[in-house]
Motif scaffolding. Structure first.
Motif, PDB file in Angstrom:
ATOM      1  N   TRP A 259       1.767 -31.406 -50.630  1.00  0.00           N
ATOM      2  CA  TRP A 259       0.538 -31.168 -51.382  1.00  0.00           C
ATOM      3  C   TRP A 259      -0.031 -32.444 -51.984  1.00  0.00           C
ATOM      4  CZ3 TRP A 259      -1.171 -26.855 -49.777  1.00  0.00           C
ATOM      5  CH2 TRP A 259      -0.269 -25.864 -49.382  1.00  0.00           C
ATOM      6  N   GLU A 260       0.391 -33.589 -51.425  1.00  0.00           N
ATOM      7  CA  GLU A 260      -0.257 -34.837 -51.811  1.00  0.00           C
ATOM      8  C   GLU A 260      -1.725 -34.788 -51.382  1.00  0.00           C
ATOM      9  OE1 GLU A 260       1.898 -37.924 -49.886  1.00  0.00           O
ATOM     10  OE2 GLU A 260       3.648 -37.769 -51.205  1.00  0.00           O
ATOM     11  N   PRO A 265      -5.460 -31.738 -46.923  1.00  0.00           N
ATOM     12  CA  PRO A 265      -6.424 -31.186 -45.946  1.00  0.00           C
ATOM     13  C   PRO A 265      -5.774 -30.759 -44.636  1.00  0.00           C
ATOM     14  CG  PRO A 265      -7.290 -33.174 -46.979  1.00  0.00           C
ATOM     15  CD  PRO A 265      -5.862 -33.076 -47.398  1.00  0.00           C
ATOM     16  N   MET A 266      -4.754 -31.506 -44.190  1.00  0.00           N
ATOM     17  CA  MET A 266      -4.067 -31.143 -42.951  1.00  0.00           C
ATOM     18  C   MET A 266      -3.277 -29.849 -43.113  1.00  0.00           C
ATOM     19  SD  MET A 266      -2.769 -34.869 -41.632  1.00  0.00           S
ATOM     20  CE  MET A 266      -2.625 -35.614 -43.247  1.00  0.00           C
ATOM     21  N   ILE A 267      -2.651 -29.683 -44.284  1.00  0.00           N
ATOM     22  CA  ILE A 267      -1.894 -28.459 -44.551  1.00  0.00           C
ATOM     23  C   ILE A 267      -2.835 -27.253 -44.553  1.00  0.00           C
ATOM     24  CG2 ILE A 267      -0.459 -27.245 -46.229  1.00  0.00           C
ATOM     25  CD1 ILE A 267       0.993 -29.522 -44.888  1.00  0.00           C
ATOM     26  N   ILE A 268      -3.993 -27.414 -45.190  1.00  0.00           N
ATOM     27  CA  ILE A 268      -4.970 -26.318 -45.247  1.00  0.00           C
ATOM     28  C   ILE A 268      -5.460 -25.959 -43.841  1.00  0.00           C
ATOM     29  CG2 ILE A 268      -7.281 -25.676 -46.054  1.00  0.00           C
ATOM     30  CD1 ILE A 268      -6.673 -27.325 -48.592  1.00  0.00           C
ATOM     31  N   GLU A 460      -5.405 -41.884 -38.763  1.00  0.00           N
ATOM     32  CA  GLU A 460      -6.824 -41.515 -38.904  1.00  0.00           C
ATOM     33  C   GLU A 460      -7.025 -40.446 -39.975  1.00  0.00           C
ATOM     34  OE1 GLU A 460     -10.356 -39.281 -36.399  1.00  0.00           O
ATOM     35  OE2 GLU A 460      -8.836 -40.417 -35.312  1.00  0.00           O
ATOM     36  N   LEU A 461      -6.167 -39.419 -39.955  1.00  0.00           N
ATOM     37  CA  LEU A 461      -6.363 -38.307 -40.880  1.00  0.00           C
ATOM     38  C   LEU A 461      -6.030 -38.689 -42.327  1.00  0.00           C
ATOM     39  CD1 LEU A 461      -4.983 -35.321 -38.783  1.00  0.00           C
ATOM     40  CD2 LEU A 461      -7.354 -35.918 -39.221  1.00  0.00           C
ATOM     41  N   ILE A 462      -5.010 -39.527 -42.492  1.00  0.00           N
ATOM     42  CA  ILE A 462      -4.628 -39.928 -43.851  1.00  0.00           C
ATOM     43  C   ILE A 462      -5.466 -41.108 -44.321  1.00  0.00           C
ATOM     44  CG2 ILE A 462      -2.753 -40.925 -45.235  1.00  0.00           C
ATOM     45  CD1 ILE A 462      -0.822 -39.221 -43.784  1.00  0.00           C
TER      46      ILE A 462
END
Length: 463
Positions: A259-260, A265-268, A460-462
């Motif tokens: 939940w950092e 956003p990736m978890i969601i 890219e995502l982070i």
């Protein structure tokens, strides 16, 4: 990476063994749909929507348990050992479910099989993604979905071949006392024991995931496996990328990291797309084929044949998905699936509402399965195996698959209730609305990931 020469025989061999978890997942999940008309009479639950829903959805509680613990097991003990455990659970469940004479132990063995599904559904695609070079990863992870579909079709064919023909209008008592009602449904479950035993044996011979080895500090083992996959230069470059993304190469799981702000956003995305893959509604066609085809005017024997047709279509269009997933991309296919299903469900609901029966219903159902098999079914697993960072992939995959099985349980348990309250027409219109909502989420939130290494996607995502 395109210039490397990969050991395709080795990679495909590992993929096929791991994907046997998908084969058993598909068989165990769907076999109950064909056995349903017979075990319900045997256990005297034909007049209880609650017990019918519990029989169908109980395995999904096991799936939730398996999915929840898959993150801990895969991050603590690796990918190989949980796959062996899943194979053992499939074997125990297959033998036990067919051997019982009472409803409660039937449920217990379905729960055990569900735990195996929960483990395999998380770890098989994760293992395949972690041993796959980027140019091949979409197709190879889709092999897991292909084996799920082969498992589904195998269950449907086995059910059709085992069941003796049931004449239209046959009473519950006659079905209960027939071979179908006493032994047929048992053999439907027992047939799973053969591939389960094969998976159990073969799983001992695959190596551990190179990314798990790097995560736990076993760089020599990581280099050895990567070298077998793509040679020394590939192993050196890939190992360097893996080490760069592993902030803390230890076996300790940091659940808070899920939940950092950078990871959230990736978890969601993972939670939403897995829930949507279930709430799009297609799986009720496999699990509740009896009710759906009966409402369309088909008999029990016709129903068993029709679900073989739907299973064949499922297989064919999964093969189509494997051809296009690395060309068209993940996002485009997900959007196509959501939009296509929404349109088909509107038409399907209208057909039920206006009393249309027979071939038009079967045609729309086949179209829905074709769209689903080419898009949401395989691509969800590909995206889920790609978008999470190396250091938390096991735990994050567990969150995603827990979401999937929670959604699947709710879908499976509520369908008899929705079907009773809203009728078939209203239920499929509700699924159409959900598909529209899924389309909008994918359009706004899901990035494209084709053709990139897992480490490139993470960067890219982070950011």
């Amino acid at each position: 990476m395109e210039n490397f020469t990969f050991n395709k025989r080795f990679i495909i061999g590992l993929t096929l063994v791991s994907a046997m978890g998908g084969l058993l997942f598909g068989y165990d999940w769907v076999v109950i749909g064909g056995a349903k008309p017979f075990y319900e009479r045997f256990f005297y639950i034909t007049h209880s929507a609650v017990l019918q829903g519990w029989a169908m959805s109980s395995a999904l509680i096991g799936c939730l348990i398996g999915a929840v613990f898959s993150g801990y097991l895969s991050d603590r003990y690796g990918r190989k050992l949980p796959l062996i455990l899943a194979a053992l659970l499939f074997l125990v469940s297959a033998i036990g479910t067919g051997a019982v004479d009472h409803f409660t132990p039937f449920i217990i063995y379905r729960l055990i099989g569900g735990v195996g599904i929960g483990l395999a559904s998380t770890i098989s695609p994760m293992y395949i993604a972690e041993i796959s070079p980027a140019p091949m990863r979409g197709r190879l992870v889709s092999v897991n979905q292909l084996t799920i579909v082969i498992g589904i079709l195998s269950a449907q064919i086995v059910n059709y071949l085992i069941a003796e023909k049931v004449a239209p209008g046959t009473s519950d008592e006659v079905i209960r006392n027939s071979w179908n009602g006493q032994m047929g449904w048992r053999w439907m479950f027992w047939a799973e024991a053969f591939p389960a035993f094969a998976f159990l044996v073969l799983a001992f011979f695959i190596p551990e995931s190179p990314r798990f080895l790097a995560k736990t500090g076993n760089n020599e083992g990581c280099m050895t496996i990567l070298g077998k996959i793509g040679g020394a230069h590939y192993a050196r470059d890939e190992a360097a990328n893996i080490r760069e993304t592993l902030k803390d190469p230890s076996s300790k799981i940091n659940w808070k990291a899920l939940w950092e702000k950078s990871v959230r956003p990736m978890i969601i995305i993972g939670i939403v797309i897995t829930a949507f893959q279930q709430w799009c509604g297609i799986n009720v066609i496999f699990n509740y084929a009896d009710e759906i085809f009966t409402a369309a005017g088909y008999s029990v024997s016709d129903m068993l044949f029709n679900i073989v047709i739907t299973g064949t279509v499922n297989l064919v269009f999964t093969l189509v998905a494997m051809r296009v997933v690395d060309k068209w991309g993940r996002r485009k296919l997900m959007l196509l699936g959501a939009a296509g299903l929404a349109i088909i469900y509107v038409l399907l609901g209208a057909s039920y509402f206006t009393g249309i029966r027979g071939i038009p219903i079967l045609t729309l159902i086949v179209m829905a399965i074709a769209v689903y098999a080419m898009t949401l079914a395989p691509v969800t697993w590909v995206v889920l195996a790609e978008i999470f960072p190396n250091r938390i992939r096991g735990a994050a995959m567990a969150v995603g698959t827990t979401s999937l099985w929670t959604a699947c349980f709710l879908l499976t348990y509520t369908f008899p209730l929705l079907n009773k309250a809203l009728k078939a027409s209203g239920t499929f219109w509700l699924y159409a609305v959900i598909c529209i909502a899924g389309f909008l989420f994918i359009l706004r939130k899901l990035p494209e990931t084709k053709g990139r290494s897992l480490e490139e996607i993470e960067k890219e995502l982070i950011g």
